[in-house]
Enzyme design. Structure first.
Site, PDB file in Angstrom:
ATOM      1  NE  ARG D  14      -0.914  -0.441   4.812  1.00 12.50           N
ATOM      2  CZ  ARG D  14      -1.231  -0.160   6.132  1.00 12.50           C
ATOM      3  NH1 ARG D  14      -2.233   0.673   6.293  1.00 12.50           N
ATOM      4  NH2 ARG D  14      -0.736  -0.511   7.275  1.00 12.50           N
ATOM      5  CB  SER D  41      -5.801   3.102   6.515  1.00 11.46           C
ATOM      6  OG  SER D  41      -5.550   1.759   6.811  1.00 11.46           O
ATOM      7  CD  GLU D  62     -17.582   1.857   1.532  1.00  9.77           C
ATOM      8  OE1 GLU D  62     -18.740   2.067   2.094  1.00  9.77           O
ATOM      9  OE2 GLU D  62     -16.780   2.098   2.795  1.00  9.77           O
ATOM     10  CG  PHE D  87     -15.005  -1.766   2.844  1.00 10.11           C
ATOM     11  CD1 PHE D  87     -15.788  -2.550   3.479  1.00 10.11           C
ATOM     12  CD2 PHE D  87     -14.006  -1.314   3.625  1.00 10.11           C
ATOM     13  CE1 PHE D  87     -15.747  -2.988   4.958  1.00 10.11           C
ATOM     14  CE2 PHE D  87     -13.721  -1.540   4.981  1.00 10.11           C
ATOM     15  CZ  PHE D  87     -14.780  -2.520   5.711  1.00 10.11           C
ATOM     16  CG  HIS D 113      -6.384  -3.288   5.088  1.00 11.72           C
ATOM     17  ND1 HIS D 113      -5.575  -2.121   4.797  1.00 11.72           N
ATOM     18  CD2 HIS D 113      -6.736  -3.068   6.373  1.00 11.72           C
ATOM     19  CE1 HIS D 113      -5.255  -1.432   5.777  1.00 11.72           C
ATOM     20  NE2 HIS D 113      -5.739  -2.072   6.774  1.00 11.72           N
ATOM     21  CG  ASP D 121      -8.566  -4.830  11.250  1.00 14.69           C
ATOM     22  OD1 ASP D 121      -8.352  -4.059  12.399  1.00 14.69           O
ATOM     23  OD2 ASP D 121      -7.779  -4.052  10.303  1.00 14.69           O
TER      24      ASP D 121
HETATM   25  C1  LIG Z   1     -18.043  -0.152   4.975  1.00 13.87           C
HETATM   26  C2  LIG Z   1     -17.047   0.177   5.817  1.00 13.87           C
HETATM   27  N1  LIG Z   1     -16.057   1.404   5.391  1.00 13.87           N
HETATM   28  C3  LIG Z   1     -14.839   1.587   5.769  1.00 13.87           C
HETATM   29  C4  LIG Z   1     -14.812   1.299   7.049  1.00 13.87           C
HETATM   30  C5  LIG Z   1     -13.575   1.605   7.729  1.00 13.87           C
HETATM   31  N2  LIG Z   1     -13.853   2.452   9.039  1.00 13.87           N
HETATM   32  C6  LIG Z   1     -13.642   1.668   9.960  1.00 13.87           C
HETATM   33  S1  LIG Z   1     -13.945   2.773  11.422  1.00 13.87           S
HETATM   34  C7  LIG Z   1     -14.178   4.037  10.240  1.00 13.87           C
HETATM   35  C8  LIG Z   1     -14.680   5.423  10.789  1.00 13.87           C
HETATM   36  C9  LIG Z   1     -16.294   5.464  11.420  1.00 13.87           C
HETATM   37  O1  LIG Z   1     -16.555   6.449  11.786  1.00 13.87           O
HETATM   38  P1  LIG Z   1     -17.857   6.705  12.834  1.00 13.87           P
HETATM   39  O2  LIG Z   1     -18.850   5.972  12.328  1.00 13.87           O
HETATM   40  O3  LIG Z   1     -17.953   8.060  13.117  1.00 13.87           O
HETATM   41  O4  LIG Z   1     -17.225   5.876  14.363  1.00 13.87           O
HETATM   42  P2  LIG Z   1     -16.641   6.322  15.515  1.00 13.87           P
HETATM   43  O5  LIG Z   1     -16.188   7.938  15.193  1.00 13.87           O
HETATM   44  O6  LIG Z   1     -17.458   6.291  16.582  1.00 13.87           O
HETATM   45  O7  LIG Z   1     -15.553   5.394  15.734  1.00 13.87           O
HETATM   46  C10 LIG Z   1     -14.011   3.647   9.017  1.00 13.87           C
HETATM   47  C11 LIG Z   1     -14.160   4.463   7.811  1.00 13.87           C
HETATM   48  C12 LIG Z   1     -15.760   0.085   7.734  1.00 13.87           C
HETATM   49  N3  LIG Z   1     -15.218  -0.492   8.716  1.00 13.87           N
HETATM   50  N4  LIG Z   1     -16.664  -0.149   6.949  1.00 13.87           N
END
Ligand SMILES: Cc1ncc(C[n+]2csc(CCOP(=O)(O)OP(=O)(O)O)c2C)c(N)n1
Ligand SMILES: Cc1ncc(C[n+]2csc(CCOP(=O)(O)OP(=O)(O)O)c2C)c(N)n1
Ligand SMILES: [Mg+2]
Ligand SMILES: [Mg+2]
Lengths: 305, 316, 305, 316
Positions: D14, D41, D62, D87, D113, D121
């Site tokens: 990456r 990331s 997405e 994703f 990933h 994970d």
């Molecule tokens: C479909 C999907 N896209 C991307 C991710 C990667 N990802 C994990 S946490 C996150 C941010 C989440 O933000 P939020 O919903 O505000 O959660 P919090 O701030 O409470 O951690 C992302 C983009 C994922 N887990 N699932």
């Protein structure tokens, strides 16, 4: 690295209840706001320790969610740690599945799993997967981790409860960033169509996602207004005020008026650990030893009122 | 088994779904249908009428449909998601992966408009890669019946087994091949003919093409073994292995030649290091508006093509 | 069944312009509301004829969209039939791609394709696929057919226009049922983030989808309110009033205020053909000979005012 | 070509994306990055800093990201969608199908990933079926480079060619194999070793395992031909055919053994009717939280497994 022995130990929930609570039976009705606050501190400490031990995981969103999780697991959820798959249980769906540590901490404190076992987070053979896995961990009602999907599952559970004329309720927690997923709005509209007043959705409105503030990455505008336009009964509270959380659960969330409920909880990502608060960088980073010790020290000091 | 020769009666296999799901709903109150605004076209109308309390229509929101089905399944329901194959496989691909296959929930995905059958709708609606995509996921069972009766039986079997199943139906009416009393087992190929010179393995409504080709080949003195491989996952590996001594194998499918039946059989042949394969199917190209039969022709999925491939393999 | 010869003829747009307009040049500014109404009738007739000839296709949603399509193609869209891929052209995205016939009719009348060619709809070799195909048909800016996706593409086009400092605008039409797709709301939020005031979205609010009234299948509630909550500049008009359409295009849609625009058009599915109006059954059904003749007769009588 | 022996330096592929996309952005203002809230990331931070006007972040959405990329491509931009493989392949599967592959637009999907690399994970994040799903779509090119340098080169090639490309990267640091001046051509296997007893075809970071296995096999007097098959679609069919005389072929991949490299090679072998294949890869099971190396071990994707399979094929 460890394997089966530990997995078995996880199910010794009774030992934990004895450890922690001095009794095998949980008396939810008796949990005071003060106790809930104490539990929230415990949950935070456990979650941060898990992430530290694993050197991997998501502290920021675990900490912002801790107070609501505490209120749910120690006052609201009608669940039975000795029978995690009890048909009539309330369900809880952690749609923002990456904050699994805070849920695991609650499952431990509530007696579903043993207290020590949770520190195997993310290790090979552990029931405590990086993201909640219903096949591996007792007390997880649906596997999550891919954002936007859990709420739909919660809607499915709520429809089943309604059709089967069961009394259980379904609680779900979504992230604010997660609300950018279109599927969330699909689930919301379906919940309204099916008049799911047995569904209560918490938005952990901590204003941060991975790449920064939601405001910058993808503005969410007024989430309360959006839920309202989609037909939910919506309210907005301070997600770190246990008083407001309890009050909202006792009144607002209990209305059987044919409408699903949304509680937008204004929170602080990383809440309780000064250097993590409001920092996108602590979304998915593990603290080093020094940072960890500071975190525990601060958490033990209690949250400023 | 008995194959109705020169069958004239035709029925779309989506009609088999429409009929069988009513029978299932009657005997089991846990059977649910999750429609995605194309219930009429997917033939769920009778079910809706009879069992409104076992029916959900999520509107045009495939992803949510899959998630709701998963949620229902956690409570012991047996939901059948009903939509078109291109949406039922791809629009909810990650939901199927994460919320159905990963937790191994008892969700069935029942899709009309499989393969090239949505002919005049055009390439956007022709699902040529759905079975392959579904085969990618651990825990998933992937099935396409050859005709009305076999499809009904396979739907019933799918309802009876635990776990995720993807079922694919034709939009168009296709000839009835099997007698109503024929039985089918998921994961077990149906042997329609035994022979020694060549083996043809087909699924879905291309089985009828294979039957016709086999008859013509036999008339020319070529002995044909013929399998209806309605389940491509789990593949009936033993049945394929039993063809290896014959050595010459043809797969026929209304699906991209990549990742479907042809690839599944190729895996067995290549690992055995024995036998030669010719794959008949969609030539890794998108469809276009045209009658279904025309699309089959363009892709070389006809009786003549099967015969030609057989002769080719025999002269190698 | 036919093949290449016809495809070639399609591109003889000039011949059509001469047929229909008596001149190779289109003077949009001069198109009166009366003329637009006339064109809308022509479009309806052509679309119904196409579906009749093909014995397949979607008349209901074609007829509800006809008036907006007429106003766009004969007054608003800055496009060049002699150069369909002109870089600076306005874009039009038919996100509800199943009503391709009404767009094909407009492309013919506007001179992109020959008038007779469109009756090859859905036949083998035809540029007029069941759903719009940008590779096969001149004047199609993006292939559509799977609901909920086109609007995202429109957002991409609008961002490109903005970044390249081009003057072109992007018009998109979505179905009301289509607004149940979560992806629509993803696209909407992105359009707001990127302040796309070069994006104008029409919702063909004909209150029907395939399985019945949206109200029954999946209630949309107040779409204007939803778009507003998501940050769009939103208005609502009678989607069959050419006066209102033109007025809205002239004023509301032209505001360069950093906000994307949404025009919720209240329409009648099947508009102009009495027996098709408000009938879910006419969503995707072709008329038989008798029905066809009645439809043409009614359409030639003109819409009731 | 020269393989750096016993390479010690490691870099995640990456990072190759992060570096190469900056180089590309500099020379071509039409290069866009579409982030989906995991830019950090996925290593797009340098690009964002340098070319904010060529960058879009659609938030956690997405499907919309894919659609926006398609829209951008219609105006002549060359968008790289950047997200995680699970994703980037599945959550936008239908959008990629309908709005990228069907109209054959110039969109690149660049995913970190890949495979089992998001070890801790857990299964929900380990993309074991992405390349197979992408292979299902007509017009799609599917690539995974073996190390940092080859990945950079392949990204540059992907940007230079017209059409949809899926690129997959590792989360974890993997050994550097190639010298920085090595060249790579999309659709052409890289021959790392010539030999006569057995052919190993690998891709992604399993190439390093294959190299190690080949070295050990040679020490035991077994002569190994080794191909880095970085492009699984279009497959370098000629290169596979050149292995058929050797007859014993092993594929190695960090991907489900269904639909990926193993299946693609199986198709060639089965159709040729020559050669025997052993497929090493993820055993059609979901992953779980564990170190990446542990997951490879569980699935039998190790140097020892390759050697064992080789010996097995040789004694057949
Ligand atoms: C479909 C999907 N896209 C991307 C991710 C990667 N990802 C994990 S946490 C996150 C941010 C989440 O933000 P939020 O919903 O505000 O959660 P919090 O701030 O409470 O951690 C992302 C983009 C994922 N887990 N699932
Ligand atoms: C993703 C997707 N799901 C389902 C369909 C099948 N389908 C075609 S038209 C239609 C109904 C559309 O309703 P609406 O958007 O209101 O359009 P209109 O009423 O204008 O015809 C459906 C469900 C589709 N084309 N795409
Ligand atoms: Mg957040
Ligand atoms: Mg409508």
């Amino acid at each position: 690295m460890f394997s089966t022995p530990l997995v078995i130990q996880v199910y010794k929930y009774m030992s934990l209840q004895e450890d922690h609570l001095g009794t095998g039976v949980w008396h939810m009705q008796q949990t005071s706001v003060e106790q809930l606050k104490q539990h929230a501190i415990e949950l935070r400490k456990t979650a941060v320790t898990m992430v530290y031990e694993a050197q991997s995981g998501h502290p920021g969103g675990s900490l912002s969610a801790a107070d609501v999780i505490s209120a749910l697991y120690f006052r609201e959820l009608n669940v039975d740690p000795t029978n995690p798959k009890w048909e009539d249980r309330d369900r809880f769906v952690l749609s923002k599945g990456h904050v699994a540590p805070i849920q695991y901490a609650a499952l431990a404190l509530r007696g579903f799993v043993s207290n020590e076992s949770v520190y195997t987070l993310r290790q090979y053979g552990s029931p405590f997967q990086g993201h909640p896995d219903m096949k591996k961990c007792p007390g997880i009602d649906i596997s999550t981790g891919s954002l936007g999907q859990g709420l739909s599952c919660a809607v499915g559970m709520a429809i089943a409860g309604q059709r089967d004329e069961k009394d259980y309720r379904v609680f779900a927690m979504v992230g604010d960033g997660e609300c950018q997923e279109g599927q969330i709005w699909e689930a919301i509209q379906a919940a309204v169509k099916y008049k799911l007043d047995n569904l209560i959705v918490f938005v952990d409105n901590n204003r941060l996602q991975i790449d920064g503030f939601c405001e910058d990455v993808m503005p969410l505008l007024d989430l309360e207004k959006k839920f309202d336009a989609f037909g939910f009964d919506t309210t907005r509270i301070d997600g770190h005020s246990m008083e407001q959380i309890v009050e909202t659960l006792d009144t607002f969330a209990k209305q059987k008026n044919g409408k699903p409920k949304c509680i937008v909880c204004d929170t602080v990502k990383g809440k309780g650990v000064s250097y993590m608060e409001d920092q996108a960088a602590w979304h998915g980073t593990a603290p080093n030893k020094e940072e960890f010790e500071l975190a525990i020290k601060e958490l033990e000091g209690g949250l400023p009122v | 088994m008995s194959v109705t020769k020169k069958a004239v009666e035709k029925k779309a296999t989506r009609a088999a779904f429409g009929d069988e799901i009513v029978r299932l709903g009657e005997s089991n109150k846990d059977i649910y249908v999750v429609d995605i605004d194309i219930g009429k076209s997917c033939k769920t109308d009778k079910f809706i009428e009879k069992f409104p309390m076992q029916h959900i229509n999520v509107g045009i929101a495939e992803q949510n449909g899959a998630g709701i089905a998963a949620g229902l399944a956690t409570t012991g329901k047996i939901p059948f998601i009903s939509t078109y194959a291109v949406f039922g496989s791809l629009r909810m691909a990650e939901q199927i992966r994460q919320e159905v296959c990963y937790p191994n929930l008892n969700v069935k995905i029942a899709c009309s408009h499989g393969g090239l059958t949505p002919g005049n709708d055009g390439g956007s609606h022709q699902a040529i890669e759905d079975m392959g995509v579904m085969r990618s996921f651990p825990n998933m069972t992937v099935i396409m019946g050859a005709d009305y009766h076999s499809t009904r039986k396979l739907i019933a079997e799918a309802a009876a087994m635990y776990g995720p199943v993807y079922l694919r139906f034709t939009r168009d009416a296709v000839p009835m091949i099997y007698d109503e009393n024929e039985t089918f087992e998921i994961g077990k190929a149906k042997k329609l003919r035994d022979g020694e010179d060549i083996a043809i393995i087909a699924n879905g409504d291309t089985v009828r093409l294979a039957i016709e080709a086999a008859e013509q080949l036999e008339q020319n003195g070529i002995s044909v073994k013929l399998l209806d491989m309605h389940t491509i996952k789990p593949l009936d590996v033993e049945a394929v292995k039993d063809c290896l001594d014959i050595g010459r194998i043809i797969t026929v499918e209304d699906h991209n030649i990549l990742n479907g039946l042809g690839s599944a059989v190729a895996e067995v042949i290549a690992e055995a290091g024995k036998g030669q394969l010719a794959r008949i199917g969609v030539q890794d190209r998108f469809g276009e508006s045209a009658p279904y039969e025309k699309l089959l022709e363009i892709n070389g999925i006809t009786v003549e093509d099967i015969i030609a491939k057989a002769n080719q393999l025999l002269t190698n």
